[in-house]
Design an enzyme around this catalytic site. Structure first.
Site, mmCIF file in Angstrom:
data_model
loop_
_atom_site.group_PDB
_atom_site.id
_atom_site.type_symbol
_atom_site.label_atom_id
_atom_site.label_comp_id
_atom_site.label_asym_id
_atom_site.label_seq_id
_atom_site.Cartn_x
_atom_site.Cartn_y
_atom_site.Cartn_z
ATOM 1 C CD GLU A 83 -1.488 -0.087 3.588
ATOM 2 O OE1 GLU A 83 -2.011 1.016 3.756
ATOM 3 O OE2 GLU A 83 -1.777 -1.100 4.241
ATOM 4 C CB CYS A 120 -2.473 -4.749 6.516
ATOM 5 S SG CYS A 120 -2.019 -3.137 7.125
ATOM 6 C CG HIS A 244 -2.744 -6.812 10.553
ATOM 7 N ND1 HIS A 244 -1.561 -6.480 9.943
ATOM 8 C CD2 HIS A 244 -3.367 -5.635 10.835
ATOM 9 C CE1 HIS A 244 -1.477 -5.156 9.839
ATOM 10 N NE2 HIS A 244 -2.567 -4.624 10.376
HETATM 11 P P1 HMG Z 1 -2.812 7.073 21.095
HETATM 12 O O1 HMG Z 1 -4.001 7.913 21.289
HETATM 13 O O2 HMG Z 1 -1.534 7.797 20.876
HETATM 14 O O3 HMG Z 1 -2.547 6.099 22.285
HETATM 15 O O4 HMG Z 1 -3.068 6.139 19.821
HETATM 16 P P2 HMG Z 1 -3.478 5.774 23.558
HETATM 17 O O5 HMG Z 1 -3.588 6.939 24.425
HETATM 18 O O6 HMG Z 1 -4.755 5.089 23.087
HETATM 19 O O7 HMG Z 1 -2.546 4.692 24.254
HETATM 20 C C1 HMG Z 1 -2.270 3.476 23.630
HETATM 21 C C2 HMG Z 1 -2.272 2.388 24.723
HETATM 22 O O8 HMG Z 1 -1.187 2.660 25.606
HETATM 23 C C3 HMG Z 1 -3.532 2.366 25.595
HETATM 24 O O9 HMG Z 1 -3.754 1.013 25.919
HETATM 25 C C4 HMG Z 1 -3.117 3.153 26.822
HETATM 26 O O10 HMG Z 1 -3.857 2.807 27.975
HETATM 27 C C5 HMG Z 1 -1.666 2.707 26.946
HETATM 28 P P3 HMG Z 1 -5.234 0.379 25.780
HETATM 29 O O11 HMG Z 1 -6.096 1.153 26.700
HETATM 30 O O12 HMG Z 1 -5.651 0.583 24.329
HETATM 31 O O13 HMG Z 1 -5.029 -1.061 26.133
HETATM 32 N N1 HMG Z 1 -0.806 3.656 27.665
HETATM 33 C C6 HMG Z 1 0.101 3.282 28.596
HETATM 34 N N2 HMG Z 1 0.418 2.078 29.108
HETATM 35 C C7 HMG Z 1 1.399 2.033 30.057
HETATM 36 N N3 HMG Z 1 2.044 3.140 30.513
HETATM 37 C C8 HMG Z 1 1.746 4.361 30.023
HETATM 38 C C9 HMG Z 1 0.736 4.466 29.020
HETATM 39 N N4 HMG Z 1 0.198 5.507 28.328
HETATM 40 C C10 HMG Z 1 -0.741 5.000 27.496
HETATM 41 N N5 HMG Z 1 2.389 5.428 30.468
HETATM 42 C C11 HMG Z 1 -3.570 4.439 18.316
HETATM 43 C C12 HMG Z 1 -3.125 4.747 19.732
HETATM 44 C C13 HMG Z 1 -3.620 2.929 18.098
HETATM 45 C C14 HMG Z 1 -4.982 4.997 18.086
HETATM 46 C C15 HMG Z 1 -2.574 5.094 17.334
HETATM 47 O O14 HMG Z 1 -1.291 4.527 17.485
HETATM 48 C C16 HMG Z 1 -2.974 4.987 15.879
HETATM 49 O O15 HMG Z 1 -3.765 5.784 15.368
HETATM 50 N N6 HMG Z 1 -2.370 4.011 15.135
HETATM 51 C C17 HMG Z 1 -2.638 3.835 13.710
HETATM 52 C C18 HMG Z 1 -3.880 3.041 13.440
HETATM 53 C C19 HMG Z 1 -3.741 1.606 13.890
HETATM 54 O O16 HMG Z 1 -2.661 1.055 14.012
HETATM 55 N N7 HMG Z 1 -4.889 0.941 14.081
HETATM 56 C C20 HMG Z 1 -4.908 -0.463 14.445
HETATM 57 C C21 HMG Z 1 -6.110 -1.195 13.876
HETATM 58 S S1 HMG Z 1 -6.309 -0.891 12.148
HETATM 59 C C22 HMG Z 1 -5.082 -1.880 11.388
HETATM 60 O O17 HMG Z 1 -4.489 -2.701 12.020
HETATM 61 C C23 HMG Z 1 -4.809 -1.625 9.946
HETATM 62 C C24 HMG Z 1 -3.508 -0.921 9.659
HETATM 63 O O18 HMG Z 1 -2.437 -1.811 9.791
HETATM 64 C C25 HMG Z 1 -3.556 -0.326 8.244
HETATM 65 C C26 HMG Z 1 -3.880 -1.252 7.094
HETATM 66 O O19 HMG Z 1 -4.626 -2.209 7.141
HETATM 67 O O20 HMG Z 1 -3.383 -0.914 6.017
HETATM 68 C C27 HMG Z 1 -3.248 0.253 10.582
#
Ligand code: HMG
Length: 446
Positions: A83, A120, A244
């Site tokens: 992609e 992906c 994935h």
């Molecule tokens: P964010 O807002 O920066 O992070 O974005 P957050 O605040 O949600 O924190 C992430 C996790 O860390 C949370 O855990 C927090 O609690 C924890 P959860 O509640 O989810 O279990 N956390 C901590 N833990 C320990 N100590 C700390 C601490 N602080 C926070 N101090 C987000 C996270 C995934 C939204 C962002 O990284 C993002 O937008 N990523 C891109 C999209 C993505 O990867 N999506 C995944 C599903 S879609 C997919 O897999 C397809 C993809 O590969 C593309 C394709 O298919 O082509 C992306």
């Protein structure tokens, strides 16, 4: 019926590493544990200035063909899943074949080449295409080369920036494979979603939080669809379950959902009932939100049980090891999860021949696919040939300021060309500048 599957694979990681806890977190003003514990990532791979999706794919494919002693005549199709393409007409597979033709005495003119796109999941879809081509008897004894290659970049400042990564996985799909036989049974969960997309733009428009929910929803559908053809499953049916892996924290959520789904109406659910009760059933609730709240509570309890944790440690945790060090490779991501699992088995002397894997792929937009794979007798030799550990050790660690520069190098709008490579190219394909028609050009650096 002849068996068809993955005969061999090779992995190529981008040659630069960004340490998320040490380097990225301080620059973002974030706690390193957000990345290490929350997302489950330690570092991301980036391509050096002379690398891109073509060089990474060609380097993985060349190592694979050399190691297997194959010539171009042995390959009947080359499919690239990506992609991160930079050309809307000419497929990346033609660029990669062009690279390989620089080092072989013969050519790939006889091979059917293409490019697959569905976020992906396109890597797994390319495996499907190769499988179907062989099953249809159109391969004339030849193998297919499937290459999943991506530079997964987000716009600077996007929440996804922490999950970036870059690398390629080359897979040889053949009759009587040495590594894994693919099951004819598949399950799908597919819907028109707009959680992550790139409408004629390089960096994704992404609603990160929603993308997590869409991943889980489509995965649940794919599991049900798979069960409808495979019959009911037991968690112990599978030695490993590679998902994935955009980041390991996502797999933590998906594995829990999958386990809960699989144990429903099984003796495991009954055995756990004295500890955490039975799973809520929708018919016992007046409205959906109360039912969903009860499911959330049950799931939180399930996560804490010894039974679940032991399964997770055995079947899921080993699939995450490479991902933790490289980030999201988009189309290659589920394939490095599978490789991590098989590496773990080889390193712990686990007898795997005849055992099964449940492989769960996903692509935004959105579609999940689930199929099973049966480990073949040559698996250990194949997996012990991988050089990924050496490649990871040799990566050049970049500072935050170097990261900013290399992000610009790979930004199609900027293509900053005044940045020297951080590593010295040797025995690899490299990007060598642009040709007269705007094509990217490549050469093999001895
Ligand atoms: P964010 O807002 O920066 O992070 O974005 P957050 O605040 O949600 O924190 C992430 C996790 O860390 C949370 O855990 C927090 O609690 C924890 P959860 O509640 O989810 O279990 N956390 C901590 N833990 C320990 N100590 C700390 C601490 N602080 C926070 N101090 C987000 C996270 C995934 C939204 C962002 O990284 C993002 O937008 N990523 C891109 C999209 C993505 O990867 N999506 C995944 C599903 S879609 C997919 O897999 C397809 C993809 O590969 C593309 C394709 O298919 O082509 C992306």
């Amino acid at each position: 019926m002849v068996t068809v599957g993955i005969d061999a694979l090779e992995i190529h990681t981008g040659k630069l590493a960004l340490d998320l806890g040490e380097t990225f977190a301080p620059a973002q003003g974030e706690d390193p544990d957000k990345y290490r514990k929350g997302l489950g990532l330690y570092s991301s791979s980036f391509p050096d200035a002379h690398e891109d999706i073509v060089t990474m794919g060609a380097n993985a494919a060349y190592r694979l063909l050399k190691r297997k002693g194959l010539e171009p005549a042995d390959i009947g199709r080359i499919d690239v899943a990506t992609e991160s393409a930079f050309d809307n007409s000419k497929p990346v597979s033609t660029y990669i074949a062009g690279c390989l033709e620089q080092v072989f005495d013969s050519n790939f003119h006889h091979a059917n080449k293409g490019e697959r796109k569905f976020a992906c999941i396109a890597g797994t879809q390319s495996l499907d295409d190769a499988y179907n081509w062989i099953r249809a008897g159109r391969n004339r004894g030849r193998s297919a080369l499937v290459i999943a290659t991506d530079t997964a970049l987000y716009a600077r400042g996007d929440a996804g920036e922490a999950t970036q990564g870059a690398g390629a996985v080359a897979m040889l799909i053949s009759e009587d494979p040495s590594l894994l036989e693919l099951s004819p049974e598949q399950g799908f969960g597919s819907a028109d979603e707009t959680d992550f997309l790139k409408p004629n733009q390089q960096f994704p428009s992404v609603d990160g939080k929603r993308s997590v929910q869409v991943y889980l929803a489509r995965m649940r559908e794919a599991l049900s669809d798979f069960e409808s053809v495979s019959g009911s499953m037991h968690p112990d049916d599978f030695a490993y379950v590679p998902f994935h892996t955009p980041f390991p924290g996502m797999v933590r959520k998906a594995a829990l959902l999958g386990y809960r789904h699989i144990i429903r109406e099984t003796p495991i659910e009954a055995e756990l009932a004295s500890e955490i009760g039975r799973q809520p059933r929708p018919e016992a609730f007046d409205d959906e939100s109360t039912y969903l709240e009860a499911v959330r509570e049950y799931t939180d309890e399930l996560k804490t049980t010894d039974r679940y944790q032991q399964w997770y440690e055995a079947a899921i945790e080993p699939t995450l090891s490479i991902s933790r060090s490289v980030g999201n490779w988009y189309t290659g991501s589920v394939h490095i999860a599978r490789a991590s699992a098989l590496k773990h088995a080889a390193e712990t002397d686990r007898q795997l021949t005849g055992k099964r894997l449940l492989v769960a792929s996903y692509g935004s937009g959105a579609q999940a696919e689930i199929h099973a794979e049966t480990v073949q007798s040559g698996w250990q030799e194949e997996i012990e040939s991988l050089t990924i550990d050496e490649q990871l050790d040799k990566r050049h660690d970049i500072s935050f300021e170097e990261y900013e520069r290399i992000h610009d190098v790979h930004n199609h709008d900027l293509s900053a060309s005044d940045v020297d490579s951080f590593t010295e190219p040797a025995d690899e394909f490299i990007f060598d500048g642009w040709g007269e028609m705007g094509e990217r050009q490549y050469t093999y650096a001895e």
